[in-house]
Scaffold this motif. Structure first.
Motif, mmCIF file in Angstrom:
data_model
loop_
_atom_site.group_PDB
_atom_site.id
_atom_site.type_symbol
_atom_site.label_atom_id
_atom_site.label_comp_id
_atom_site.label_asym_id
_atom_site.label_seq_id
_atom_site.Cartn_x
_atom_site.Cartn_y
_atom_site.Cartn_z
ATOM 1 N N PRO A 1 -109.040 100.080 9.717
ATOM 2 C CA PRO A 1 -108.387 101.400 9.607
ATOM 3 C C PRO A 1 -109.354 102.503 9.184
ATOM 4 O O PRO A 1 -109.196 103.657 9.599
ATOM 5 N N ALA A 2 -110.359 102.149 8.367
ATOM 6 C CA ALA A 2 -111.310 103.181 7.912
ATOM 7 C C ALA A 2 -112.118 103.713 9.098
ATOM 8 O O ALA A 2 -112.347 104.922 9.219
ATOM 9 N N VAL A 3 -112.545 102.821 9.970
ATOM 10 C CA VAL A 3 -113.322 103.242 11.152
ATOM 11 C C VAL A 3 -112.477 104.210 11.987
ATOM 12 O O VAL A 3 -112.953 105.267 12.424
ATOM 13 N N GLU A 4 -111.218 103.850 12.177
ATOM 14 C CA GLU A 4 -110.345 104.723 12.973
ATOM 15 C C GLU A 4 -110.089 106.053 12.277
ATOM 16 O O GLU A 4 -110.093 107.104 12.915
ATOM 17 N N PHE A 5 -109.914 105.988 10.965
ATOM 18 C CA PHE A 5 -109.671 107.221 10.202
ATOM 19 C C PHE A 5 -110.833 108.197 10.398
ATOM 20 O O PHE A 5 -110.632 109.407 10.475
ATOM 21 N N PHE A 6 -112.046 107.646 10.465
ATOM 22 C CA PHE A 6 -113.224 108.522 10.616
ATOM 23 C C PHE A 6 -113.583 108.743 12.097
ATOM 24 O O PHE A 6 -114.722 109.142 12.410
ATOM 25 N N GLY A 7 -112.633 108.477 12.976
ATOM 26 C CA GLY A 7 -112.769 108.926 14.366
ATOM 27 C C GLY A 7 -113.577 108.032 15.291
ATOM 28 O O GLY A 7 -113.986 108.453 16.366
ATOM 29 N N LYS A 8 -113.798 106.771 14.891
ATOM 30 C CA LYS A 8 -114.533 105.867 15.797
ATOM 31 C C LYS A 8 -113.616 104.707 16.210
ATOM 32 O O LYS A 8 -112.557 104.519 15.616
ATOM 33 N N SER A 9 -114.066 103.940 17.190
ATOM 34 C CA SER A 9 -113.259 102.783 17.582
ATOM 35 C C SER A 9 -114.085 101.516 17.496
ATOM 36 O O SER A 9 -115.291 101.529 17.707
ATOM 37 N N LEU A 10 -113.406 100.433 17.172
ATOM 38 C CA LEU A 10 -114.066 99.144 17.016
ATOM 39 C C LEU A 10 -114.006 98.354 18.318
ATOM 40 O O LEU A 10 -112.981 98.384 18.992
#
Ligand code: PEP
Ligand code: MN
Length: 336
Positions: A327-336
């Motif tokens: 969720p942190a990665v998504e919150f900061f606008g990137k995708s896993l």
């Protein structure tokens, strides 16, 4: 020097411009984005007549690049570089986690860790086969046998593999490795960097223990100057006066490197502190600072690891970390 071309520049005029630069012995590095088309000139540009180039109808602007790193410079390549790591993209909004043991120790160890990190969401498997140890009496790695075990773990899980090279003579052994790591201690092994510049494979370059960011980028430049532009930068902690942790994570390096360069930046929170409980907060800080990925040491039995057990997460701890990373990665606008 960078030459910024006009949006709808005449192709014949651009070709003539290119030919003129090449005739002066310059190497051209072109970057064509959605809004910009840049020709970077590498070599001795002292004799280039800036006013004459600026007067060319195809040219919008010309600027000298004062930094000694050219190909790694964001001025040469404004868009983020995305490096394809065995099918896993890193950079340009794509975030990836590389995880696995410090050292490959046995077939059962690497297979079980590989399965566990994959299940938790890691995209690449890391594992050291050739180990750069401070003491010659410490475990030196399983060497070529370790590489074979990594490949078997890749075959079992589908995870591309990342592993460290220490010597140019070992390069043939790394032919089937997805990402070659250059460790902190070898960041300025220039002969090794030059050899890695001649191959077509992603290189994960770790920052030296006392290297400035400019020195770090100059090492990336060594690889890129040879033609291999698939470089991923990894900040893994630097030496400071602080003694409570193994190293000090230079979190400021993330935004600064991304401003200086277009290359992806990965953080290794395991080596940064050398303490397993610090991996989670440092990983979160890395994501918030804009990192493009994480490299994390995971061991099936950290207490009995042959290297770096104190900083290794067990598989359950890694899975718990990944539940926060996603969720942190998504919150900061990137995708896993
Ligand atoms: C490693 O990744 O296990 C390693 C030895 O890293 P570094 O070169 O950053 O110390
Ligand atoms: Mn390690």
């Amino acid at each position: 020097m960078i030459v910024i071309l006009k949006k709808h520049a005449n192709p014949a005029a651009v070709a003539a411009l290119r030919a003129g630069f090449e005739a002066q012995g310059l190497k051209l590095h072109e970057s064509e984005g959605e809004h910009t088309h840049i020709i970077g000139l590498v070599g001795d540009t002292k004799s280039v007549d800036i006013d004459a180039v600026r007067a060319n109808p195809a040219v919008a602007d010309v600027r000298r690049v004062s930094e000694p790193y050219k190909k790694a410079n964001r001025k040469f390549h404004p868009a983020d570089t995305v490096v394809d790591c065995g099918g896993v993209p890193i950079g340009g909004g794509k975030f990836a986690v590389m995880a696995g043991p410090c050292s490959v120790e046995s077939e059962s160890q690497i297979r079980s860790v590989a399965a566990d990190v994959k299940a938790a969401g890691a995209a690449l498997l890391r594992g050291g086969a050739f180990k750069p140890r401070t003491s010659p009496y410490s475990f030196q790695g399983l060497r070529s046998d370790g590489l074979e075990l990594l490949k078997a773990a890749r075959a079992a899980t589908g995870l591309p593999i990342v592993t460290e090279i220490m010597n140019t003579e070992h390069l043939p052994l790394f032919e089937d490795v997805d990402v070659i790591q250059v460790g902190a201690r070898n960041m300025q092994n220039f002969e090794l960097l030059k050899e890695l510049g001649r191959i077509d494979k992603p290189i994960l370059l770790k920052r030296g223990l006392s290297a400035t960011l400019e020195e770090f980028l100059m090492s990336a430049e060594y690889i890129m100057a040879g033609g291999n532009e698939k470089v991923i930068l990894c900040e893994r902690g630097i030496r400071t006066f602080e003694t409570s942790m193994r190293n000090t994570l230079d979190i400021s390096a993330v935004p600064m490197l991304k401003q200086m360069s277009h290359l992806p930046v990965v953080i290794d929170p395991s080596h940064a502190a050398g303490i397993s409980w610090m991996v989670q907060p440092l990983a979160m800080a890395a994501i918030a600072a804009g990192a493009d990925g994480l490299m994390i040491e995971v061991h099936n039995d950290p207490a009995h690891a042959l290297s770096d057990g104190a900083q290794s997460l067990n598989p359950a701890q890694f899975a718990a970390l990944m539940d926060q990373v996603k969720p942190a990665v998504e919150f900061f606008g990137k995708s896993l």
